[in-house]
Scaffold this motif. Sequence first.
Motif, PDB file in Angstrom:
ATOM      1  N   ASP A 159       0.859  -1.185   0.000  1.00  0.00           N
ATOM      2  CA  ASP A 159       0.000   0.000   0.000  1.00  0.00           C
ATOM      3  C   ASP A 159       0.896   1.237   0.000  1.00  0.00           C
ATOM      4  O   ASP A 159       1.551   1.542   0.994  1.00  0.00           O
ATOM      5  CB  ASP A 159      -0.894  -0.028   1.237  1.00  0.00           C
ATOM      6  CG  ASP A 159      -1.766   1.217   1.359  1.00  0.00           C
ATOM      7  OD1 ASP A 159      -1.634   2.135   0.528  1.00  0.00           O
ATOM      8  OD2 ASP A 159      -2.574   1.266   2.299  1.00  0.00           O
ATOM      9  N   THR A 191      -1.516   5.030   1.825  1.00  0.00           N
ATOM     10  CA  THR A 191      -1.957   5.358   3.177  1.00  0.00           C
ATOM     11  C   THR A 191      -0.940   6.232   3.905  1.00  0.00           C
ATOM     12  O   THR A 191       0.233   5.865   4.033  1.00  0.00           O
ATOM     13  CB  THR A 191      -2.204   4.059   3.975  1.00  0.00           C
ATOM     14  OG1 THR A 191      -3.269   3.342   3.352  1.00  0.00           O
ATOM     15  CG2 THR A 191      -2.582   4.368   5.416  1.00  0.00           C
ATOM     16  N   ASP A 195     -12.124   3.978   1.135  1.00  0.00           N
ATOM     17  CA  ASP A 195     -10.688   3.690   1.126  1.00  0.00           C
ATOM     18  C   ASP A 195      -9.851   4.963   1.028  1.00  0.00           C
ATOM     19  O   ASP A 195      -8.799   5.076   1.661  1.00  0.00           O
ATOM     20  CB  ASP A 195     -10.357   2.756  -0.042  1.00  0.00           C
ATOM     21  CG  ASP A 195     -10.896   1.350   0.167  1.00  0.00           C
ATOM     22  OD1 ASP A 195     -11.250   1.014   1.313  1.00  0.00           O
ATOM     23  OD2 ASP A 195     -10.981   0.597  -0.819  1.00  0.00           O
TER      24      ASP A 195
END
Length: 552
Positions: free
Chosen positions: A254, A257, A304
Amino acid sequence: MLVKNIILSLLLLLVFSSCRKTLEVLPETTLDESQVYRNVYDADAAVIGIYGQLSGLARQYVVLNELRGDLLTVTSNADTSLQQIAGHRVSSGNPYADPRPFYKVILNCNDVLKNFDIMLRDKKMTTSEYNSRYADIATLRCWLYLQLGIHFGEIPYVTDAIENINDLKDASRFPRVSFRQLLTSLIGTMEGLPTLEVYPTGSTLLTTADNTITNKFFVNKQCLLGDLYLWHNDYTKAATAYRAVMETNTASGDFDTYKIRIADVASNNDLAVGYIRYREQDINALINNNTQGWKSMFIRSRDDLWNTEWLWVLPFNSNFAPEEPFAELFSPYAGYLLKPSARALHNWNSQVQNNGFPFDARGIFSADTTSAVPAVRKYTYHYNIEQPLVKNSSWFLYRAAVVHLRYAEAANRDGRGKIAWALLNTGIGSTYDDASQTDKTNLMQTFDSPPYDFDARNGTAPYFRGPWHRNGGIRGRAYLQPLSISLQQNTTALEDALVNESALELAFEGHRWPDLLRIALRRNDAGYLAAQTGDSRLLDPSNWYLPFNWNP
């Protein structure tokens, strides 16, 4: 009494399904401890009760942390108490300058922690269950004490469970410690916690209630530890703690984030200031809606993308107590007690966008100046004048921009001006790049030791996608022209720029007075706060703190 208070708070915050389950089997309003701390669900109920009480501090938190600074001011509707806070002249009995609401939550934290120890001893919780819950409540207590230290300076520091809050008036039993001593104690507590991680997947405290995922309800431990180190001028340790937050989920691939992602110029499905593609010179093409762009982070559903920015947010819902406080404070259609200051508006209007437009779009998303009166907007997007009793909003506490600006503040003081400049302006990749070179093997990286080692490579031949290749910097995400690279070599000027950027990015979210006070203390500069606020009373450091009045 403390147990009663916890249960009362629990009844006031019906947000978790597990909480509801607990309430179904606890119909009484008065319980003794033998009926409360029996299993992990009771422990969860205690945790939720504490956070329910915490929500009641939102109004006082925002007023103290913003109105004492320079971005908010009072309207003609404001009462004497708010006027006193704005003017740094507080009289006894001012409810905003009352430390007791914070201590009420702190003492309940102490009581809960005592009982968690007993539960672990009696094997009513596993060690894993104990570690996460104990660390959470202990961290929250440290956060509350940090707030008291920021505003009152010398305070009683109590970690034992005591029955009567008014016992704290007795300075012979509970001596007051200096802010510096308090920071040392809080750091010691945080360093001794059994875990600094968030609640693990599968925890009974992680659930969905009223379409809200509860994983962002809880204080982020690494964020607070970074804050404490930063206030204590332990810069490498502060940067290390913040970096741990910034690397959340990196190992799983990811790269978005908490990394302040660059704009998606094609779809505008991002949290950046942007324009409809190919219409960047058209002011009417500015992305200004509830589901795209920078403004949407305060309005959009908790999807998200929202999760890439927010770390700690407490929701308010009209169906549950405590009552949402922000409509009364900020909405022209409710109380309208506080408004953006002329200084705040001028600051936004002094910025220049990449297309040459002479304003910072974050200003028009943070404050409404198109109506008859200027008004703070971040908290009131969901407030509808046709349904004045429906007040749903959020208390914004930590988000990625906070972490990046404070990491940069620590890095700058730790001799990493270029890294700090990069995170403030255009991101790591572009700052460490040579656009004339196609081979990025040895570019777009900081080549530094932890916590200053960033890999933002974004190359085609050879192919690279470093974890930080999408980082666009705070001003880059805001579509603003970068500041002079000469700041990389000027620690004080870059620090000033970081604090000013915090005002632009985080206005009204409760960070302004702490930012100003932290810099004033670090520089030991009696004139700093006075210059920033325009209040000559603050030339005297004894006026930096509120009087510790305790009037039962």
